[in-house]
Enzyme design. Structure first.
Site, PDB file in Angstrom:
ATOM      1  N   SER A  63      -4.534   3.077   1.086  1.00 52.56           N
ATOM      2  CA  SER A  63      -4.506   4.042   2.199  1.00 52.56           C
ATOM      3  C   SER A  63      -3.155   4.188   2.885  1.00 52.56           C
ATOM      4  O   SER A  63      -2.991   5.091   3.709  1.00 52.56           O
ATOM      5  CB  SER A  63      -5.561   3.667   3.233  1.00 52.56           C
ATOM      6  N   LYS A  66      -1.730   7.519   2.547  1.00 51.91           N
ATOM      7  CA  LYS A  66      -2.186   8.622   3.408  1.00 51.91           C
ATOM      8  C   LYS A  66      -1.077   9.077   4.369  1.00 51.91           C
ATOM      9  O   LYS A  66      -1.075  10.214   4.822  1.00 51.91           O
ATOM     10  CB  LYS A  66      -3.435   8.184   4.192  1.00 51.91           C
ATOM     11  N   TYR A 191      -6.719  12.220  -5.340  1.00 54.12           N
ATOM     12  CA  TYR A 191      -6.768  11.282  -4.206  1.00 54.12           C
ATOM     13  C   TYR A 191      -6.679   9.834  -4.703  1.00 54.12           C
ATOM     14  O   TYR A 191      -5.906   9.022  -4.171  1.00 54.12           O
ATOM     15  CB  TYR A 191      -8.064  11.527  -3.411  1.00 54.12           C
ATOM     16  N   TYR A 243      -8.495   2.174  11.174  1.00 54.15           N
ATOM     17  CA  TYR A 243      -9.923   2.546  11.267  1.00 54.15           C
ATOM     18  C   TYR A 243     -10.540   2.007  12.559  1.00 54.15           C
ATOM     19  O   TYR A 243      -9.924   2.104  13.613  1.00 54.15           O
ATOM     20  CB  TYR A 243     -10.703   2.082  10.021  1.00 54.15           C
ATOM     21  N   VAL A 261      -6.435  -1.026   1.495  1.00 53.63           N
ATOM     22  CA  VAL A 261      -7.292  -2.100   0.976  1.00 53.63           C
ATOM     23  C   VAL A 261      -6.635  -2.887  -0.166  1.00 53.63           C
ATOM     24  O   VAL A 261      -7.192  -3.878  -0.627  1.00 53.63           O
ATOM     25  CB  VAL A 261      -8.698  -1.610   0.538  1.00 53.63           C
TER      26      VAL A 261
HETATM   27  N1  GLN Z   1      -8.808   4.246  -2.324  1.00 42.56           N
HETATM   28  C1  GLN Z   1      -9.487   3.594  -1.241  1.00 42.56           C
HETATM   29  C2  GLN Z   1     -10.824   4.271  -1.017  1.00 42.56           C
HETATM   30  O1  GLN Z   1     -10.877   5.437  -1.164  1.00 42.56           O
HETATM   31  C3  GLN Z   1      -8.647   3.646  -0.020  1.00 42.56           C
HETATM   32  C4  GLN Z   1      -9.283   2.945   1.160  1.00 42.56           C
HETATM   33  C5  GLN Z   1      -8.354   2.136   1.996  1.00 42.56           C
HETATM   34  O2  GLN Z   1      -7.283   1.711   1.583  1.00 42.56           O
HETATM   35  N2  GLN Z   1      -8.806   1.841   3.182  1.00 42.56           N
HETATM   36  O3  GLN Z   1     -11.807   3.656  -0.726  1.00 42.56           O
END
Ligand code: GLN
Length: 307
Positions: A63, A66, A191, A243, A261
């Site tokens: 993420s 992003k 994505y 989050y 993650v």
């Molecule tokens: N690719 C992961 C997902 O879509 C990204 C989530 C994350 O890093 N929080 O679940």
């Protein structure tokens, strides 16, 4: 201030914590990651670099990507982007569906999965038919980092694709509300490829310097985004970058930051530096457990927070 000494001290203090938390098991390709790893990297706006531990080890940025995608989408769509993706903390897990249903398919912010998938959809629209969103994000990262070798890890993206039911559900839900422009399958594939971009803590700290310098890379002098937009991205990192643990991260660390993650976190000290940390075991919110602690120690020891 001797930043290398500070990093060494932090490394020593967090070592007993390694092993706490869990690696991201819901992505099978990441489930095998060694949870005992730790690396931390600082790049200053003048280019000085300091690192400890596995700071050159590449990992799945997940993420954290992003932030790069959002930068490109904000540059392309300006304020129109807020029609599709809002800018409010969600208070929910990164992959939650409930709020999206209640709020008619408009994701709360670009850093939860729904928001990042909508951003990805808007990039697919923006770049087609001549270019691909994946290539453009990777090229942008090359520019931010000053290195052309960075790419995505196909095994990780395929593993996510095989188990991506929740993300596919988020995209379909947005499509049902009319907040989705392209084919769900191909946007989700893009994505996941973007999430699986592999970088080291050293490369990440270098790449985020534009956010520590009002949108202009302080080393190459390339302008990537306007100063007000850089302010907004940093604000969103502070309020939404972790989050439903964003408040706790702000409370403990006091810097704009974004986690993934894969176990990475990047944080920005405006006007001064960018810091990246890697430690793959996560807390229950999906943020690096030791990484968060290391950043908390960093701002406590140095006073380098925005507050
Ligand atoms: N690719 C992961 C997902 O879509 C990204 C989530 C994350 O890093 N929080 O679940």
């Amino acid at each position: 201030m001797n930043l290398l000494a500070v990093l060494k001290e932090i490394h020593q203090e967090v070592t007993p914590l390694l092993g706490q938390g869990n690696v991201a098991k819901y992505i099978p390709a990441l489930a095998k990651t060694d949870p005992m790893q730790f690396g931390m990297a600082i790049t200053l706006n003048d280019g000085q670099f300091y690192g400890v531990g596995s700071y050159e080890k590449t990992f799945s940025i997940q993420s954290i990507a992003k932030v790069f995608s959002y930068t490109l989408a904000l540059r392309a769509y300006q304020n129109d982007l807020y029609k599709r993706v809002w800018r409010e903390p969600s208070g929910t897990a990164f992959n939650s569906l409930i709020q999206l249903e209640k709020e008619a398919g408009i994701p709360r912010n670009p850093f939860i999965n729904a928001g990042a998938i909508a951003v990805c959809d808007s990039l697919v629209t923006h770049y087609s038919p001549d270019k691909t969103a994946l290539n453009e994000v990777i090229t942008f990262i090359h520019e931010c980092c000053g290195e052309r070798t960075i790419t995505f890890d196909q095994a990780v993206s395929e593993s996510e694709m095989e188990h991506g039911f929740r993300n596919i559900a988020l995209a379909n839900l947005m499509k049902s509300f009319g907040n989705f422009e392209n084919d769900v399958h191909s946007v989700i594939e893009t994505y996941f490829q973007v999430c699986s971009i592999a970088m080291s803590a050293k490369q990440l700290s270098r790449s985020m310097l534009y956010l520590a310098n009002n949108g202009t890379d302080p080393i190459s002098r390339k302008n990537f985004i306007s100063s007000p937009q850089a302010k907004r991205i940093n604000s969103l990192m502070l309020t939404c970058g972790h989050y439903d643990a964003s408040g706790d991260f702000a409370f403990r660390v006091g810097l704009p930051g974004k986690s993934g993650v894969g176990g990475g976190i990047v944080a920005v000290v405006p006007g001064k530096m960018s810091i990246a940390v890697y430690s793959p075991a996560l807390n229950k919110y999906g943020n690096s457990l030791v990484g968060t602690k290391a950043l908390e120690l960093f701002t406590t020891k140095t006073g380098l927070s925005i507050f």
